[in-house]
Design a protein around this motif. Structure first.
Motif, mmCIF file in Angstrom:
data_model
loop_
_atom_site.group_PDB
_atom_site.id
_atom_site.type_symbol
_atom_site.label_atom_id
_atom_site.label_comp_id
_atom_site.label_asym_id
_atom_site.label_seq_id
_atom_site.Cartn_x
_atom_site.Cartn_y
_atom_site.Cartn_z
ATOM 1 N N THR A 172 0.841 -1.198 0.000
ATOM 2 C CA THR A 172 0.000 0.000 0.000
ATOM 3 C C THR A 172 0.873 1.243 0.000
ATOM 4 N N ASP A 173 0.242 2.401 -0.166
ATOM 5 C CA ASP A 173 1.011 3.641 -0.281
ATOM 6 C C ASP A 173 1.532 4.127 1.066
ATOM 7 N N ARG A 174 2.407 5.120 1.006
ATOM 8 C CA ARG A 174 3.046 5.641 2.218
ATOM 9 C C ARG A 174 2.022 6.172 3.216
ATOM 10 N N ARG A 175 0.971 6.775 2.733
ATOM 11 C CA ARG A 175 -0.028 7.350 3.632
ATOM 12 C C ARG A 175 -0.656 6.257 4.493
ATOM 13 N N HIS A 176 -0.951 5.122 3.865
ATOM 14 C CA HIS A 176 -1.547 4.009 4.597
ATOM 15 C C HIS A 176 -0.569 3.493 5.656
ATOM 16 N N ILE A 177 0.711 3.377 5.293
ATOM 17 C CA ILE A 177 1.718 2.869 6.235
ATOM 18 C C ILE A 177 1.916 3.848 7.386
ATOM 19 N N ARG A 178 1.934 5.156 7.064
ATOM 20 C CA ARG A 178 2.062 6.152 8.137
ATOM 21 C C ARG A 178 0.881 6.050 9.099
ATOM 22 N N GLY A 179 -0.309 5.812 8.528
ATOM 23 C CA GLY A 179 -1.491 5.646 9.379
ATOM 24 C C GLY A 179 -1.365 4.430 10.273
ATOM 25 N N ARG A 180 -0.822 3.345 9.724
ATOM 26 C CA ARG A 180 -0.620 2.129 10.502
ATOM 27 C C ARG A 180 0.395 2.368 11.620
ATOM 28 N N ILE A 181 1.465 3.118 11.300
ATOM 29 C CA ILE A 181 2.472 3.445 12.315
ATOM 30 C C ILE A 181 1.838 4.241 13.450
ATOM 31 N N THR A 182 0.975 5.205 13.099
ATOM 32 C CA THR A 182 0.286 6.000 14.119
ATOM 33 C C THR A 182 -0.573 5.113 15.008
ATOM 34 N N ASP A 183 -1.316 4.170 14.391
ATOM 35 C CA ASP A 183 -2.151 3.241 15.168
ATOM 36 C C ASP A 183 -1.303 2.388 16.103
ATOM 37 N N LEU A 184 -0.182 1.879 15.582
ATOM 38 C CA LEU A 184 0.682 1.028 16.397
ATOM 39 C C LEU A 184 1.250 1.793 17.583
ATOM 40 N N LYS A 185 1.648 3.034 17.359
ATOM 41 C CA LYS A 185 2.189 3.850 18.449
ATOM 42 C C LYS A 185 1.129 4.093 19.516
ATOM 43 N N ARG A 186 -0.121 4.261 19.071
ATOM 44 C CA ARG A 186 -1.201 4.460 20.038
ATOM 45 C C ARG A 186 -1.421 3.192 20.873
ATOM 46 N N HIS A 187 -1.427 2.038 20.186
ATOM 47 C CA HIS A 187 -1.582 0.770 20.909
ATOM 48 C C HIS A 187 -0.405 0.556 21.864
ATOM 49 N N LEU A 188 0.803 0.872 21.391
ATOM 50 C CA LEU A 188 1.990 0.678 22.218
ATOM 51 C C LEU A 188 1.955 1.600 23.437
ATOM 52 N N HIS A 189 1.433 2.809 23.233
ATOM 53 C CA HIS A 189 1.317 3.758 24.350
ATOM 54 C C HIS A 189 0.436 3.173 25.448
ATOM 55 N N GLU A 190 -0.636 2.494 25.051
ATOM 56 C CA GLU A 190 -1.529 1.871 26.028
ATOM 57 C C GLU A 190 -0.806 0.745 26.767
ATOM 58 N N VAL A 191 -0.040 -0.042 26.019
ATOM 59 C CA VAL A 191 0.728 -1.128 26.638
ATOM 60 C C VAL A 191 1.744 -0.549 27.623
ATOM 61 N N VAL A 192 2.408 0.535 27.214
ATOM 62 C CA VAL A 192 3.401 1.183 28.074
ATOM 63 C C VAL A 192 2.740 1.713 29.346
ATOM 64 N N ARG A 193 1.549 2.286 29.186
ATOM 65 C CA ARG A 193 0.825 2.812 30.351
ATOM 66 C C ARG A 193 0.546 1.691 31.356
#
Length: 428
Positions: A172-193
């Motif tokens: 997929t295009d870069r925009r989709h991957i950037r969106g996925r990275i943002t989602d992963l960081k949000r999920h990881l933030h919850e795990v870190v919390r």
């Protein structure tokens, strides 16, 4: 004649030629190129790759177009064709343009050291946190290189360099991957919390935290298992442990501490991996004491020490109290043993020697013990008496009329956190 069932590409292991380039910068860095290449062979085999041969080139600097020289590319192409290789793995990190150019010239999959390590982590990740961290690291690595990985991603059959996020996601295009990275960081933030909540809970209980760190395959997981009887995965391979494992560990005095095994370090550990795994590696930052496990039998012992110390500095844990455990003494030559330091902060051990395990328990107890004090507490102050028993080891107890005299070897951290409540009860 019966036809054999068709074998899909998924069942065929990568057959690889491994390549390293020794530039003037590499020579100045102090890294042993041959050891790095040997380590690359181990990494490839850990990833399930069949290593066919290795190639080395020496030149002043990297070729911006091919990484190695153009003549070496032609030589590599001949070797690949002759041996039937499906992959070329490079010991250094490649740019997207270099990957694209090498793929066009060699017509095989191109993988660099970083991608190989990420692939091993993708195979080993089991927990939700580990899976998120690996995918985040892979996407962060691939995003700036998408233009150079088109052929890799279109190849059928998976294998190294294609595990984790999956081909369809990466096409997929870069925009989709950037969106996925943002989602992963949000999920990881919850795990870190959630992880931070667990850490705070441990701190409030006054639990000591001891972290096992070291170069990959130094024997950390074996030591955790022997010290705590933990049911943990132990294997003689790189990165056998990915997710941190914490267990209660009873010291010589009977005091329990939390012992945590961490992911092994390695030279040139990918930056994206360190960033993605920072939440996991922060277990080291939260530790009150670090047990640095080293493979005493390794010829590269001093280099491993330097790599681990450098990464601890990156994490901000370089100044923490540390005990160095020179493990695998049974595999050492007499000459190797002779060169190892012996003092209160350096131990020559085998994880399978009960006497050595007891010495480690006592050494940690000594590190975590503070001063010895005597308290005079009224016998009806059960709250303060209970606190004293939590703060350390009661060595002597006697009754003096309506008071208890308690001689206590204090646990350093607990005394720092709660000792102020007892300062008026110290028996002068």
């Amino acid at each position: 004649m019966r036809k054999e069932p068709h074998q899909t590409n998924q069942n065929i292991p990568d057959r690889a030629v491994l390549v390293t380039l020794i530039t003037d910068d590499v020579k100045r860095s102090g890294v042993d190129p041959q050891y790095s290449l040997d380590e690359l062979v181990q990494l490839a085999e850990t990833a399930g790759v069949e290593v066919l041969t290795t190639m080395t080139q020496q030149r002043e600097f990297r070729d911006p177009r091919w990484f190695i020289g153009k003549g070496k590319v032609q030589e590599l192409k001949a070797v690949i064709d002759e041996m039937g290789a499906t992959t070329a793995i490079f010991d250094q990190e490649l740019s997207g343009a270099q990957v694209r150019n090498l793929e066009q010239a060699l017509d095989v999959k191109i993988v660099d050291r970083t991608q190989l390590i990420l692939d091993i982590f993708a195979q080993r990740a089991k927990t939700r946190e580990g899976i998120i961290q690996v995918e985040l690291a892979q996407l962060s690595y691939l995003l700036p290189r998408l233009s150079g990985h088109g052929k890799n991603l279109s190849r059928q059959g998976g294998g190294i360099g294609t595990r984790g996020p999956g081909e369809s996601q990466l096409e997929t295009d870069r925009r989709h991957i950037r969106g996925r990275i943002t989602d992963l960081k949000r999920h990881l933030h919850e795990v870190v919390r959630n992880r931070n909540l667990h850490r705070e809970r441990r701190k409030k209980t006054g639990a000591y935290q001891v972290a096992l760190v070291g170069y990959t395959n130094a024997g950390k997981s074996t030591l955790l298992r022997q010290l705590t009887q933990a049911d943990v995965y132990v294997e003689n391979q790189l990165f056998a442990t990915l997710d941190p494992t914490s267990r209660q560990w009873e010291l010589s005095s009977g005091k329990e501490v939390v012992l945590t095994d961490t992911v092994g370090f390695i030279q040139n550990l990918p930056h994206d991996l360190v960033a993605a795994f920072r939440a996991t590696l922060e277990e080291v930052n939260e530790a009150d004491l670090i047990l640095h496990v080293m493979d005493a039998s390794s010829q590269m012992r001093e280099d491993h020490l330097r790599v681990v110390e450098d990464i601890l500095q990156q994490l901000g844990a370089g100044a923490k109290p540390q005990i160095v455990l020179y493990n695998k003494k049974d595999l050492c030559t007499p000459e190797q043993r002779q060169m190892l330091p012996r003092d209160k902060d350096h131990f020559i051990i085998s994880a399978y020697d009960e006497g050595d395990l007891e010495r480690i328990r006592q050494a940690v107890q000594d590190q975590l013990s503070g001063q010895t004090l005597t308290y005079r507490i009224s016998a009806d102050r059960g709250d303060l008496i209970a606190l004293i028993y939590r703060l350390g080891e009661v060595l002597e107890q006697e009754i003096d009329e309506n008071d208890l005299l308690l001689k206590v070897r204090l646990d350093r951290l607990a005394a720092e956190q709660h000792g102020y409540k007892l300062k008026d009860y110290i028996n002068k």
